[in-house]
Write an enzyme that holds these catalytic residues in place. Structure first.
Site, PDB file in Angstrom:
ATOM      1  N   GLU A 109      13.504  65.717  25.619  1.00  0.00           N
ATOM      2  CA  GLU A 109      14.381  66.782  25.619  1.00  0.00           C
ATOM      3  C   GLU A 109      15.064  67.015  24.281  1.00  0.00           C
ATOM      4  O   GLU A 109      15.218  68.298  23.870  1.00  0.00           O
ATOM      5  CB  GLU A 109      15.558  66.545  26.611  1.00  0.00           C
ATOM      6  CG  GLU A 109      16.525  67.561  26.527  1.00  0.00           C
ATOM      7  CD  GLU A 109      17.620  67.665  27.587  1.00  0.00           C
ATOM      8  OE1 GLU A 109      17.571  66.465  28.376  1.00  0.00           O
ATOM      9  OE2 GLU A 109      18.183  68.621  28.029  1.00  0.00           O
ATOM     10  N   ILE A 149      19.467  61.199  28.026  1.00  0.00           N
ATOM     11  CA  ILE A 149      20.568  61.151  28.724  1.00  0.00           C
ATOM     12  C   ILE A 149      20.327  62.087  29.829  1.00  0.00           C
ATOM     13  O   ILE A 149      20.598  63.264  29.386  1.00  0.00           O
ATOM     14  CB  ILE A 149      21.756  61.326  28.018  1.00  0.00           C
ATOM     15  CG1 ILE A 149      21.869  59.985  27.112  1.00  0.00           C
ATOM     16  CG2 ILE A 149      23.175  61.367  29.048  1.00  0.00           C
ATOM     17  CD1 ILE A 149      23.304  60.325  26.104  1.00  0.00           C
ATOM     18  N   THR A 163      23.833  65.112  30.724  1.00  0.00           N
ATOM     19  CA  THR A 163      24.754  65.001  29.752  1.00  0.00           C
ATOM     20  C   THR A 163      26.319  65.323  29.974  1.00  0.00           C
ATOM     21  O   THR A 163      27.173  64.859  29.317  1.00  0.00           O
ATOM     22  CB  THR A 163      23.963  66.046  28.630  1.00  0.00           C
ATOM     23  OG1 THR A 163      22.821  65.139  28.118  1.00  0.00           O
ATOM     24  CG2 THR A 163      24.930  65.835  27.247  1.00  0.00           C
TER      25      THR A 163
HETATM   26  C1  LIP Z   1      20.698  68.392  33.840  1.00  0.00           C
HETATM   27  C2  LIP Z   1      19.791  68.117  35.054  1.00  0.00           C
HETATM   28  C3  LIP Z   1      20.568  68.673  36.105  1.00  0.00           C
HETATM   29  C4  LIP Z   1      21.146  69.921  36.021  1.00  0.00           C
HETATM   30  C5  LIP Z   1      21.980  70.042  34.912  1.00  0.00           C
HETATM   31  C6  LIP Z   1      21.303  69.314  33.465  1.00  0.00           C
HETATM   32  P1  LIP Z   1      20.288  67.171  31.196  1.00  0.00           P
HETATM   33  O1  LIP Z   1      19.824  67.754  32.621  1.00  0.00           O
HETATM   34  O2  LIP Z   1      19.301  66.756  35.154  1.00  0.00           O
HETATM   35  O3  LIP Z   1      20.074  68.575  37.456  1.00  0.00           O
HETATM   36  O4  LIP Z   1      21.719  70.404  36.987  1.00  0.00           O
HETATM   37  O5  LIP Z   1      22.419  71.109  34.533  1.00  0.00           O
HETATM   38  O6  LIP Z   1      20.186  70.486  33.264  1.00  0.00           O
HETATM   39  O7  LIP Z   1      20.657  68.699  30.347  1.00  0.00           O
HETATM   40  O8  LIP Z   1      21.858  66.595  31.606  1.00  0.00           O
HETATM   41  O9  LIP Z   1      19.573  66.487  30.594  1.00  0.00           O
END
Ligand code: LIP
Length: 328
Positions: free
Chosen positions: A101, A124, A127
């Site tokens: 990412e 992470i 986040t």
């Molecule tokens: C997160 C996703 C989650 C989504 C959040 C966010 P990140 O990924 O795992 O499902 O609802 O908005 O995108 O950005 O924390 O790696």
């Protein structure tokens, strides 16, 4: 044997081989070596994450930046963790490729994906939760071979729970107490009895863009689906980490999860774990098999629950709407 953090160093245990009894070599790769490397990376990343959160209790700050919108966060720890994981994997498997990412989100050609090994990393996942010390924060590490996901490792260092799976060898959980158990999805077959998790896609809904009508349409579809579940499902959860959402369905803590706007690194590891635990996956309107590079995912414990959800949830042309918003 468990270490001070309660996470068994599976790499120190012969046990790891017992989880891979049906896994044959992939090219020159021994599955146990890849799983051991991934679990060690997850454990060490977890120490970095936990130390940062616990350090804040002593007054240190989290260094916060935003990416595509005020709701799309990234911290120094996200980047540092991904670099640490990539360095360790590259040391062990120098020819392998990465999708990550924060430092490797460029395109890998289909021919390259079809020829070799690709590690798919979310350092992470959750986040926003990490920034707020909300304890649903996961490291997600997947491995794909010839463009097929074969391994998934997800670790939440704040609850000290880890999930892992190798294609064809079942799905397992390392509990906070250190015991390791085989996991299976629940057996719920109807929306009315289901506990369902989802996400709201705030990161692209909060983008400063000219695509205002598309954002309004996305918000309408997301809100409509929540309304359907508020009156139809047993209840809804929004935990903020797609990787953890997938593992919760895999272990029967929830019965289904769906979300618009997910990325490959959010779900690649969780999808292997979910499938090995007996779960089903599709797009929200039911297209199968689900591709990890899709942008909307639905997973469920049983086919019956998945099909019912496919029939009551709206997807419309949401991927096109997301792409318009993201390109503006
Ligand atoms: C997160 C996703 C989650 C989504 C959040 C966010 P990140 O990924 O795992 O499902 O609802 O908005 O995108 O950005 O924390 O790696």
């Amino acid at each position: 044997m468990t270490n001070a953090n309660g996470l068994k160093h599976l790499s120190d245990l012969d046990l790891i081989y017992s989880y891979l009894v049906n896994a044959g070599k992939l090219g020159d790769l021994e599955p146990a070596n890849a799983l051991r490397c991934a679990l060690k990376c997850a454990h060490d990343a977890g120490v970095m994450i936990r130390n940062n959160v616990e350090g804040r209790a002593l007054g240190s700050e989290v260094n916060l930046n935003t990416k595509s919108s005020v709701a799309d966060l990234v911290t120094e720890t996200d980047v540092a963790v991904e670099k640490c994981i990539r360095a360790r994997i590259s040391q062990t498997f120098p020819s392998h490729m990465f999708v990550g990412e924060e430092t490797a989100n460029g395109e890998i050609s289909q021919s390259a994906r079809s020829a070799g090994f690709v590690w798919i990393i979310d350092p992470i996942d959750g986040t926003t939760n990490f920034v707020h010390a909300f304890p649903i924060v996961t490291v997600s590490i997947a491995l794909a071979y010839k463009d097929e996901s074969v391994m998934g490792v997800v670790y939440n260092p704040l609850t000290d729970e880890a999930w892992f799976a190798w294609k064809g060898c079942g799905a397992y959980m390392k509990r906070a107490c250190g015991s390791i158990v085989s996991i299976r999805t629940s057996t719920c077959t109807s929306v009315g009895s289901a506990l369902i998790s989802t996400g709201f896609g705030v990161a692209f809904l909060r983008r400063q863009t000219k695509a205002v009508s598309e954002q309004a349409k996305i918000l309408e579809i997301v809100s409509q689906n929540v309304k359907v579940l508020m009156t139809g499902a047993r209840d809804i959860r929004r935990i903020g980490s797609a990787a953890c959402d997938m593992c919760y369905v895999a272990m029967g803590r929830t019965d289904s999860y769906f979300e618009f706007g997910v990325r490959e690194w959010d779900i690649a590891a969780g999808l292997v774990i979910l499938h090995e635990a007996g779960g089903e996956s599709s797009t929200i309107r039911g297209a199968t098999p689900y591709s990890i590079r899709g942008r909307n995912v639905l997973v469920a414990d049983t086919n019956a629950l998945r099909v019912e959800l496919n029939s009551v949830l709206r997807e419309d042309n949401i991927i096109e709407l997301i792409e318009i918003v993201e390109s503006n």
